[in-house]
Each structure stands twice: as C-alpha cells, then as structure tokens.
Design a protein around this motif. Structure first.
Motif, short mmCIF file in Angstrom:
data_model
loop_
_atom_site.label_atom_id
_atom_site.label_comp_id
_atom_site.label_asym_id
_atom_site.label_seq_id
_atom_site.Cartn_x
_atom_site.Cartn_y
_atom_site.Cartn_z
N LEU A 145 0.83 -1.20 0.00
CA LEU A 145 0.00 0.00 0.00
C LEU A 145 0.87 1.26 0.00
CD1 LEU A 145 -2.82 -0.95 2.54
CD2 LEU A 145 -3.12 -0.48 0.10
N GLY A 146 1.91 1.24 0.82
CA GLY A 146 2.82 2.38 0.87
C GLY A 146 3.50 2.61 -0.46
N PHE A 147 3.90 1.52 -1.12
CA PHE A 147 4.56 1.63 -2.42
C PHE A 147 3.61 2.26 -3.44
CE2 PHE A 147 5.57 0.07 -6.63
CZ PHE A 147 6.94 0.28 -6.72
N ILE A 148 2.39 1.77 -3.49
CA ILE A 148 1.41 2.29 -4.46
C ILE A 148 1.08 3.75 -4.16
CG2 ILE A 148 -0.95 2.05 -5.33
CD1 ILE A 148 -0.66 -0.99 -4.57
N ARG A 149 0.82 4.06 -2.90
CA ARG A 149 0.47 5.43 -2.51
C ARG A 149 1.59 6.41 -2.88
NH1 ARG A 149 1.01 5.41 3.22
NH2 ARG A 149 3.16 5.84 2.64
N ASP A 150 2.81 6.08 -2.49
CA ASP A 150 3.92 6.99 -2.73
C ASP A 150 4.24 7.11 -4.22
OD1 ASP A 150 4.01 7.27 -0.01
OD2 ASP A 150 5.78 6.01 0.28
N GLY A 151 4.16 5.98 -4.94
CA GLY A 151 4.42 6.02 -6.38
C GLY A 151 3.39 6.83 -7.12
N ALA A 152 2.11 6.65 -6.75
CA ALA A 152 1.04 7.40 -7.40
C ALA A 152 1.12 8.89 -7.06
CB ALA A 152 -0.32 6.84 -7.00
N ALA A 153 1.48 9.20 -5.82
CA ALA A 153 1.60 10.60 -5.41
C ALA A 153 2.68 11.30 -6.22
CB ALA A 153 1.91 10.69 -3.92
#
Length: 264
Positions: free
Chosen positions: A59-67
C-alpha cells in the motif's frame, strides 16, 4: 514469499445479478482453490494472514508512487480524488478498500464470484462505494471499461493461464498519463526455497499448492511481455520480510517484487 490469493465470502454474500467471469486468462483450478477459502479473506489470523502483514508495504509503495506520478500530496485527505483506479484480481478487497479511502474512484474485479461476494459485503459494512464485478481484465476491456489512471495487478499474474496476454490487456486499460503496478514473485532458487517450499510446507503461511514455482516470472520477462505496448516499464522494486520485526520493507527482488508501467 507472500501468497497471492483471491477468494470471497459465503454464497449469501454474492450479488443477486449472478455475474460470471470468463476469459482466456482464467485458470479454473486456481479460481476454485481461492474460492474455497473465500469467507476467510478479512480474518487477519486466518489463511490470508501473510497478505494482511504484506499489505502495509505494498500500500505504501502504491500510494507513494502514485503521489509522485500524479503530483499529489500523500498526506492530504483523499489525495487521489478525481482519479480512477481498477484493481484486477481484487480478492476480498484488501487493496480496493484502502485505495477508495485514499480518494480513488475504485473498480475492482475478480474471476471468483465468491471473492466478489465477500468484497461487496465487507465494503457495504464499511460504508465504501466500490464497483465490484465478477469479471476478468479481458471482459472489462471488451465492455469498454476505463481507461483508468491506475491499474493494479497484484499477486495475480502468476495465477493466470496466459501471463503475456493478461498483462497486455491490463496495459491497454491504462489511461494516457496513467500507471500500472504489477506485483508478483520472481522465479529464482531463493523463491523456490522460501516463496514456495518454506511458505507452504514449513511455515504454512499459505495452503500447500497455492503456487506453482514454474509460473513465477522474472522481471525481464514482464518487461518483454509489455514491450509491444506503449508503456515505459521500470523496476523491479523488491519487498522483503524481516522475521525480527515481523514486517515487510523495500529490499532485494529475489522473491517478491513490483514493476511499474507508465503510459505517456
């Protein structure tokens, strides 16, 4: 090392419209295996306990990458409001729900109607509006769904009948300027020892037979499969488990890893 799993709740939770997933990507044996455990998706101490522990890292990877990709502030309330996301192979909704809370308009599909029943029932309990469908990526494409700003294919490609056709279909669902995240297991001797043998037969993190090591994909194979689609592929971004902290964090890609594909 974590299982990729896709089951759902009991038949009582299934939707009245009796959706049926179909398509060349379906591996019937895998769908049946995960459907049999459907009611236990949200039990953090049940058969999906490893996935619950794995969730914060991905989740952290997806959130940070999308941000970073969309220029959003990940600390803002609902930072991804106005963006569309599809979670392909959503299982019981363990990723779809937090993505909705982050502001995405979420569509989530799974080949198992049992999984979709579980996911819908849980989302209703949480008051989350998520568009769940018992369907495949190719069905969504054929029906003209999307395009989506974010496409997620997490712990699913190693369970489909034709990985290349599946990944290319997923890539065609990406909107211009959008991105796709693929998460899977590497086909290495280390993943055979830990991701397959240890996880299934020693630690019993996942039921025996969950994975076929021969279906694991190397990062370069994913890159090659997507080479004819108009996307730029980066990665691998590895995730590793520490028994000392009982947590997952970024590390080598010998076992679990993610790839990111972006469309101009």
């Amino acid at each position: 090392m974590v299982a990729s799993t896709h089951p759902s709740a009991s038949g009582k939770a299934q939707s009245p419209d009796a959706e049926t997933a179909h398509g060349a990507s379906i591996d019937p044996a895998d769908v049946a295996r995960f459907s049999a455990q459907a009611a236990e998706w949200w039990d953090a101490k049940g058969p999906f306990a490893p996935l619950h522990k794995f969730n914060p890292a991905r989740l952290g990877f997806i959130r940070d990458g999308a941000a970073e990709h969309f220029g959003r502030d990940p600390k803002a309330r609902a930072p991804f409001e106005g963006l569309r996301l599809i979670d392909i192979g959503c299982g019981g909704g363990l990723i779809a729900e937090p993505m909705r809370r982050l502001g995405f308009e979420v569509t989530a599909v799974d080949a198992s109607s049992e999984n979709i029943g579980t996911a819908r029932a849980h989302a209703d309990q949480m008051g989350l509006d998520i568009a769940y469908h018992a369907a495949t990526a190719e069905q969504m494409e054929a029906e003209g769904a999307g395009p989506f700003d974010v496409v997620l294919a997490l712990e699913i490609v190693e369970h489909v009948a034709d990985p290349e056709a599946f990944l290319r279909t997923c890539a065609r669902l990406i909107a211009p300027g959008g991105m796709m995240v693929v998460a899977t297991l590497n086909r290495t001797l280390k993943s055979l020892a830990l991701g397959k043998v240890a996880a299934e037969y020693v630690l019993r993190w996942v039921p025996a037979g969950t994975h076929d090591w021969r279906q694991f994909l190397k990062p370069d194979e994913i890159r090659l499969m997507l080479s004819e689609e108009p996307v730029a592929v980066s990665g691998p971004y590895g995730l590793v488990y520490s028994p000392l902290t009982d947590r997952w964090s970024e590390g080598d890609s010998d076992i679990n890893y993610m790839m990111v594909a972006t469309r101009a």
